[in-house]
Design an enzyme around this catalytic site. Structure first.
Site, PDB file in Angstrom:
ATOM      1  N   TYR A 201      49.183  69.347 -40.189  1.00 44.58           N
ATOM      2  CA  TYR A 201      49.702  68.004 -40.459  1.00 44.58           C
ATOM      3  C   TYR A 201      51.196  68.073 -40.746  1.00 44.58           C
ATOM      4  CZ  TYR A 201      44.808  66.734 -40.880  1.00 44.58           C
ATOM      5  OH  TYR A 201      43.482  66.533 -40.600  1.00 44.58           O
ATOM      6  N   SER A 202      51.949  67.155 -40.151  1.00 42.36           N
ATOM      7  CA  SER A 202      53.393  67.085 -40.407  1.00 42.36           C
ATOM      8  C   SER A 202      53.658  66.476 -41.776  1.00 42.36           C
ATOM      9  CB  SER A 202      54.066  66.175 -39.378  1.00 42.36           C
ATOM     10  OG  SER A 202      54.134  66.824 -38.154  1.00 42.36           O
ATOM     11  N   CYS A 369      57.489  62.119 -31.734  1.00 41.97           N
ATOM     12  CA  CYS A 369      56.254  62.616 -32.349  1.00 41.97           C
ATOM     13  C   CYS A 369      55.151  61.573 -32.203  1.00 41.97           C
ATOM     14  CB  CYS A 369      56.497  62.935 -33.829  1.00 41.97           C
ATOM     15  SG  CYS A 369      55.106  63.753 -34.622  1.00 41.97           S
ATOM     16  N   GLU A 409      56.896  66.752 -30.729  1.00 40.86           N
ATOM     17  CA  GLU A 409      55.701  67.216 -31.440  1.00 40.86           C
ATOM     18  C   GLU A 409      54.609  66.222 -31.057  1.00 40.86           C
ATOM     19  OE1 GLU A 409      56.114  69.538 -34.472  1.00 40.86           O
ATOM     20  OE2 GLU A 409      53.956  69.768 -34.283  1.00 40.86           O
ATOM     21  N   TYR A 411      50.399  65.396 -29.641  1.00 39.82           N
ATOM     22  CA  TYR A 411      49.027  65.909 -29.769  1.00 39.82           C
ATOM     23  C   TYR A 411      48.061  65.018 -29.042  1.00 39.82           C
ATOM     24  CZ  TYR A 411      50.230  62.863 -33.684  1.00 39.82           C
ATOM     25  OH  TYR A 411      50.754  61.845 -34.453  1.00 39.82           O
TER      26      TYR A 411
END
Ligand code: A2P
Length: 411
Positions: A201-202, A369, A409, A411
């Site tokens: 987790y960021s 992101c 970043e 996902y």
């Protein structure tokens, strides 16, 4: 008498399963598809890998950077590596092979080197980034944090159940920078009876804490109830985190990440492009800027933020309270009643003049992101606004990557 034939030696590329956080970055980065995974491990196929190193800088943990000198015929195969719990030790080479100096051993011969930039973003941080700590705590030596806050940051009547979770480390060190991430070890065992892998987790808070001067940090976590295809699925770690109560203990590893970092020099501008929980690092960077607003050293902040509706946009209330001369906010809402569907890339095009102006300034860094799908769309939009301004996108894109000014970043 015949001399023994020298054994062919391979510098075999391996991934350390004890450090790897299964973030998929290496598999995405590999230009020749030498990396694969199952539910247990990420592994490198010795028959494909050419040792090009493209995957090494982007790996947030360094788990990727392991090498063993092996007789080629004895190289560890994919199936064997998939079953590993830890890396095997070094093996002694037969005398006929060991005479070769290690640096002379090619990883694999006969395959072409990749193009200089195989990833869409930079694999180096901005020149003025602070130096990050990484891997201070690992699967074997996790840190225990205490939950000091957990609340929902999206409308209660919406499907997007996104939580802001604050973890405190007490007296123990956990130094972080904006843009870094941590791993959470959910309790319990997976379907194979093994402990769950860490989930990444960021950080949503800046380096000096969610509360300035406190040894804590925050995460933005979406409760996963369906997979990417929309089928029902139970996210092991996200549900665990979203259900935590104050004072619960959590096992944490990390920090991770050494490239998606913010510039540290005065008047650096940030273009921030995100969807949903991809807003976490943008919140961290924005908060870093907000806390030093009185220094007069801030550059410009330009935010493109995508969500289905305003009520599903995490941190909508606090975001809208920020002064307009501090941050230029552009919300792309895709499912707001009575409004046309808009994505962040549409707004980048609409704001072409401002984007171009910032892109022309070498003090500007760009951060993207969120959903994997937006990567291509954002790159296309950046290319379009650049070309409209009469500039060559491929030259600018290369410069942004070389100078550590474009970071993804997804996902
Ligand atoms: P959509 O309404 O088409 O799903 P999510 O809520 O699933 O995390 O998504 C956050 C936002 O990102 C939503 O507005 C979603 O729109 C949008 N989105 C989905 N796919 C893309 C894409 N390829 N590029 C940009 N935004 C996207």
């Amino acid at each position: 008498m015949n001399a023994p034939l020298p054994a062919e030696v391979l510098k075999q590329h391996l991934i350390d399963p004890e450090i790897c956080i299964r973030c998929n970055t290496c598999e995405e980065t590999c230009p020749i598809k030498a990396i694969t995974h199952d539910s247990n491990n990420y592994v490198v196929d010795p028959d494909i890998c050419n040792g090009c190193m493209a995957c090494v800088p982007p790996c947030p943990t360094g788990a990727i950077d392991n090498w063993r000198l092996m007789v080629r015929a004895e190289a560890y195969g994919v199936q064997e590596q998939l079953g590993w719990e830890e890396l095997p030790g070094e093996k002694a080479l037969p005398e006929t092979a060991a005479a070769l100096p290690a640096d002379d051993v090619p990883a694999v011969t006969g395959l072409a080197a990749p193009a200089p930039f195989s990833a869409p973003g930079a694999t180096v941080p901005p020149w003025s980034a602070a130096h990050p700590y990484v891997n201070l705590y690992t699967h074997k030596t996790p840190m225990t944090a205490t939950v000091v806050g957990n609340y929902r940051v999206t409308g209660a009547d919406t499907e997007s159940d996104i939580h802001h979770i604050v973890l405190d480390f007490g007296e123990l060190p956990f130094p972080v920078l904006e843009g870094q991430s941590i791993g959470i070890l959910p309790p319990g065992l997976d379907a194979q009876g093994r402990p769950h892998h860490a989930r990444q987790y960021s950080l949503a808070s800046p380096r000096d804490g969610e509360r300035a001067g406190y040894n804590n940090l925050s995460l933005t976590v979406k409760r996963v109830t369906e997979d990417h295809a929309g089928a029902a699925a139970h996210g092991v770690c996200s549900n665990y985190l979203c259900d935590l109560a104050k004072n619960d203990k959590v096992q944490v590893i990390g920090p991770f990440g050494h490239t998606f970092l913010m510039p540290n020099h005065p008047r650096a501008n940030l273009i921030m492009i995100c969807t949903g929980t991809g807003s976490a690092p943008m919140r961290a960077m924005t908060e870093r800027y907000r806390r030093r607003i009185d220094t007069g050293e801030n550059g410009r902040l330009l935010l493109f933020f995508g969500a289905r509706t305003e009520r599903e946009l995490p941190y909508f209330g606090p975001l809208m309270k920020l002064p307009r001369d501090f941050i230029d906010i552009n919300l792309a809402l895709s499912r707001e009643t009575g409004q046309p569907k808009r994505y962040v890339q549409d707004l980048i095009r609409e704001r072409a003049a401002s984007v171009r102006e910032l892109l022309a300034d070498r003090n500007t860094c760009i951060y993207v992101c969120g959903l994997k799908g937006m990567e291509v769309g954002v790159l296309d939009a950046l290319r379009d606004v650049t070309v409209q301004g009469g500039q060559d996108w491929s030259i600018l894109h290369d410069a942004l990557r070389r100078e550590g000014r474009l970071h993804f970043e997804t996902y």
